[in-house]
Design an enzyme around this catalytic site. Sequence first.
Site, PDB file in Angstrom:
ATOM      1  N   TYR A   1      21.580  -6.078  -3.831  1.00  0.00           N
ATOM      2  CA  TYR A   1      20.772  -5.035  -3.182  1.00  0.00           C
ATOM      3  C   TYR A   1      19.286  -5.266  -3.375  1.00  0.00           C
ATOM      4  CZ  TYR A   1      25.368  -2.943  -2.861  1.00  0.00           C
ATOM      5  OH  TYR A   1      26.694  -2.736  -2.598  1.00  0.00           O
TER       6      TYR A   1
ATOM      7  N   CYS B   1       0.823  -1.206   0.000  1.00  0.00           N
ATOM      8  CA  CYS B   1       0.000   0.000   0.000  1.00  0.00           C
ATOM      9  C   CYS B   1       0.859   1.258   0.000  1.00  0.00           C
ATOM     10  CB  CYS B   1      -0.926  -0.027   1.204  1.00  0.00           C
ATOM     11  SG  CYS B   1      -1.969  -1.484   1.144  1.00  0.00           S
ATOM     12  N   GLU B   2       1.516   1.510  -1.128  1.00  0.00           N
ATOM     13  CA  GLU B   2       2.354   2.694  -1.344  1.00  0.00           C
ATOM     14  C   GLU B   2       2.366   2.923  -2.841  1.00  0.00           C
ATOM     15  OE1 GLU B   2       4.428   4.441   0.820  1.00  0.00           O
ATOM     16  OE2 GLU B   2       4.264   3.122   2.573  1.00  0.00           O
TER      17      GLU B   2
END
Length: 428
Positions: free
Chosen positions: A385, A357-358
Amino acid sequence: MNAPTTPQGLPGQPQVAYAGDQLHVEGVCLSELAREHGTPLFVYSKAAMLSALAAYQRGFAGRNAQICYAMKANSSLAVLQVFADAGCGFDIVSGGELARVLAAGGDPAKVIFSGVGKTRHEMKQALQVGIGCFNVESEAELDVLSAVAADLGKVAPVSLRVNPNVDPKTHPYISTGLKGNKFGIAHEDAQRAYRHAASLPGLKVVGIDCHIGSQITDSTPYLDAMDRVLDLVADIEAAGIAIHHIDFGGGLGINYNGDTPPEADALWAQLLAKLDARGYGQRQLMIEPGRSLVGNAGVCLTEVLYLKPGEQKNFCIVDAAMNDLPRPAMYQAFHQIVPVSQHSGDGVVYDVVGPVCESGDWIGRDRQLVVQAGDVLAVLSAGAYCMSMASNYNTRGRAAEILVDGTKAHLIRQRESAFDTFALEQLV
Ligand SMILES: *Cc1c(COP(=O)(O)O)cnc(C)c1O
């Protein structure tokens, strides 16, 4: 990005290739791995790691050189084991990473400890196992390290990380050798810091180091940094302080999207020519490559959950998210995305996004894909990474990891369950 339509290797990733319509890592079919282990799933190629390492080894043939894998790029135990078995040391940035090196069978004498914020506890831990060198990043750290070592009745081998103030021309968040950075000791303060280090009872000066940034795709910043560092070595030795090793850090980039970094051996041919010309070619050399050893050795498999067409954008919603693949959200980074099983048909342009939720939770923008719900996609160049930066945001368990060796697929990390993510918590 058009999905490749003919069997072929993928750019920069020789160990990832289509055989027929099926994408493979070495001899292992990725559709089958996804079926067996579920998604999201990281899959690494041992051969790709060793071949990336071999480029450095060729570059240093006949030299007194130590390659210390910068393990924050991918710190999974089996990955460390591959590099330890191949003779590598490790560049660590925390006590936790030191514990991982030891658990993977790495040699503490080949460990160098970088980072601006080492705690006393971490220094003690590293001194007790006898690491090779502390790469010290400030004068204040020198005093603390000397005191900690003296308390233990030990002498800490130190190198000072100097800041050569060259621009590596990379993303500002991964540029580390400029004056405004938190890293290293300013070029003009280095002499004083070395004199200070040499005066402290708990320290022994053994080297000098620098690390100018990451995903560097041009040799010029390295050559410039080397000149600056060698100028300092000359000055410091003129003041009577011997510098046994010179450590040029890591930072060499990989091909994510048509990037053309130099090969490690070609880069080092250039750098060694400069070292020879300036009379330092026979010194002990150290390097700390991270991304360039593992980045193109890994992919992340993710299942398409939903296709969501829209007026302005079509979304392809997948089960991997920014908690698994943080680089796009953090650095606007690009990863190629391809199907593990190719279909013919007309591609549609999608934003590939995760369930978190972003709005920052995207994995690829404007990608042309021939795809339907239930298909599995491979996010490429995901060996560095990604897993090491993965989090449990949204109470998502971290992905499982597979290490492929020829036709064998080893599960090297189990998928985290929801229970695992809150196992250390308790109700009041
Ligand atoms: C991160 C880091 C590296 C490795 O950088 P890569 O870009 O992954 O090669 C090397 N040295 C230090 C001090 C680092 O912080």
